[in-house]
Structures are given as C-alpha cells and as structure tokens.
Motif scaffolding. Structure first.
Motif, mmCIF file in Angstrom:
data_model
loop_
_atom_site.group_PDB
_atom_site.id
_atom_site.type_symbol
_atom_site.label_atom_id
_atom_site.label_comp_id
_atom_site.label_asym_id
_atom_site.label_seq_id
_atom_site.Cartn_x
_atom_site.Cartn_y
_atom_site.Cartn_z
ATOM 1 N N TYR A 113 0.842 -1.189 0.000
ATOM 2 C CA TYR A 113 0.000 0.000 0.000
ATOM 3 C C TYR A 113 0.882 1.245 0.000
ATOM 4 O O TYR A 113 1.887 1.305 0.728
ATOM 5 N N TRP A 114 0.456 2.234 -0.798
ATOM 6 C CA TRP A 114 1.260 3.438 -0.995
ATOM 7 C C TRP A 114 0.395 4.681 -0.837
ATOM 8 O O TRP A 114 -0.780 4.691 -1.191
ATOM 9 N N GLY A 115 1.035 5.738 -0.313
ATOM 10 C CA GLY A 115 0.376 7.027 -0.288
ATOM 11 C C GLY A 115 0.533 7.733 -1.620
ATOM 12 O O GLY A 115 1.161 7.204 -2.550
ATOM 13 N N GLN A 116 -0.019 8.940 -1.710
ATOM 14 C CA GLN A 116 0.028 9.717 -2.942
ATOM 15 C C GLN A 116 1.329 10.491 -3.086
ATOM 16 O O GLN A 116 1.643 10.968 -4.184
ATOM 17 N N GLY A 117 2.059 10.636 -2.011
ATOM 18 C CA GLY A 117 3.341 11.310 -2.081
ATOM 19 C C GLY A 117 3.278 12.778 -1.672
ATOM 20 O O GLY A 117 2.229 13.418 -1.755
ATOM 21 N N THR A 118 4.411 13.287 -1.230
ATOM 22 C CA THR A 118 4.543 14.700 -0.873
ATOM 23 C C THR A 118 5.860 15.215 -1.449
ATOM 24 O O THR A 118 6.885 14.547 -1.374
ATOM 25 N N GLN A 119 5.808 16.392 -2.050
ATOM 26 C CA GLN A 119 6.974 16.936 -2.740
ATOM 27 C C GLN A 119 7.943 17.575 -1.750
ATOM 28 O O GLN A 119 7.543 18.395 -0.903
ATOM 29 N N VAL A 120 9.208 17.228 -1.886
ATOM 30 C CA VAL A 120 10.284 17.868 -1.133
ATOM 31 C C VAL A 120 11.242 18.487 -2.145
ATOM 32 O O VAL A 120 11.735 17.786 -3.034
ATOM 33 N N THR A 121 11.467 19.781 -2.019
ATOM 34 C CA THR A 121 12.376 20.486 -2.912
ATOM 35 C C THR A 121 13.439 21.182 -2.076
ATOM 36 O O THR A 121 13.113 21.964 -1.181
ATOM 37 N N VAL A 122 14.690 20.876 -2.381
ATOM 38 C CA VAL A 122 15.809 21.469 -1.655
ATOM 39 C C VAL A 122 16.579 22.366 -2.615
ATOM 40 O O VAL A 122 17.106 21.893 -3.622
ATOM 41 N N SER A 123 16.620 23.637 -2.308
ATOM 42 C CA SER A 123 17.316 24.585 -3.172
ATOM 43 C C SER A 123 18.766 24.764 -2.724
ATOM 44 O O SER A 123 19.077 24.671 -1.532
ATOM 45 N N SER A 124 19.618 25.035 -3.681
ATOM 46 C CA SER A 124 21.051 25.182 -3.379
ATOM 47 C C SER A 124 21.410 26.621 -3.068
ATOM 48 O O SER A 124 20.618 27.526 -3.244
#
Length: 124
Positions: A113-124
């Motif tokens: 079973y899987w969730g829909q996901g959540t976006q993680v964005t790391v800027s430099s």
C-alpha cells in the motif's frame, strides 16, 4: 482497505530540515513494517528508510544515513521521517508505504500500500 496520507513536504534551503508524516488508516497498522521511498524526476523510485512494527529495527539508504531518522507511533497510526542537513539531491516526491508484517524489508516490491506522495524540494 488501507489508506496512507503523507504531509510535511515543502521547499527548503540546502542544510535545512523537514519532517514528513504519514497517517495510516486501519487497525492493523502496528503489525507492519513501514517505509519511506522517494522518486526524483526521470529516476526510478528508491528506498529511503524503513522501520519494523515494534520500532526495534530500522534501515536506511546509504545516501541518507546519519541525516534522516524514521520513527513511528502505533497509538496514533503515524510514521515520520525527520530529514536534516538536506541536500539538493534529496529533491523528490516522498512516498509512505506499508511493508510486510514482522520482517523489515527494503525492497520496493515488498510494499503493498502506498500514499500519494509529498513533494520535497531542496534549493542550493
């Protein structure tokens, strides 16, 4: 039916921290291994971390060891991923998933079973 809902993603600068949470439905949550995976654009989904049903054992991808910590609260049906010292290469959609009962596994196909996901964005 099991439902997994992730939260806590967002935009953060390199070196920063984020805490992801996954809320699970179902009374048997505490019987299963739980894991976090991630998928960056153009790449395959990959293992990040997993925790056994009892929290006694945990496993991490080499790329996140020492920076990420997985935990769970069986009373609240939640599993968390504390992410510190984030790097631009950690940018991805992060997914929570339910693994098998008893055995701690890191292989994607073992999670059902899987969730829909959540976006993680790391800027430099």
């Amino acid at each position: 039916q099991v439902q997994l809902v992730e939260s806590g993603g967002g935009l953060v600068q390199a070196g920063g921290s984020l805490r992801l949470s996954c809320a699970a439905s179902g009374r048997t949550f505490s019987s299963y291994t739980m894991g976090w995976f991630r998928q960056a654009p153009g790449k395959e989904r990959e293992f990040v971390a997993a925790i056994s049903w009892s929290s006694k054992n945990a496993a991490y991808a080499e790329s996140v060891k020492g920076r990420f910590t997985i935990s769970r609260d069986n009373a609240k049906n939640t599993v968390n991923l504390q992410m510190n010292s984030l790097k631009p290469e950690d940018t991805a959609v992060y997914y929570c998933a339910r693994g098998p009962s008893i055995v701690l596994v890191t292989t994607l196909r073992e999670y059902d079973y899987w969730g829909q996901g959540t976006q993680v964005t790391v800027s430099s």
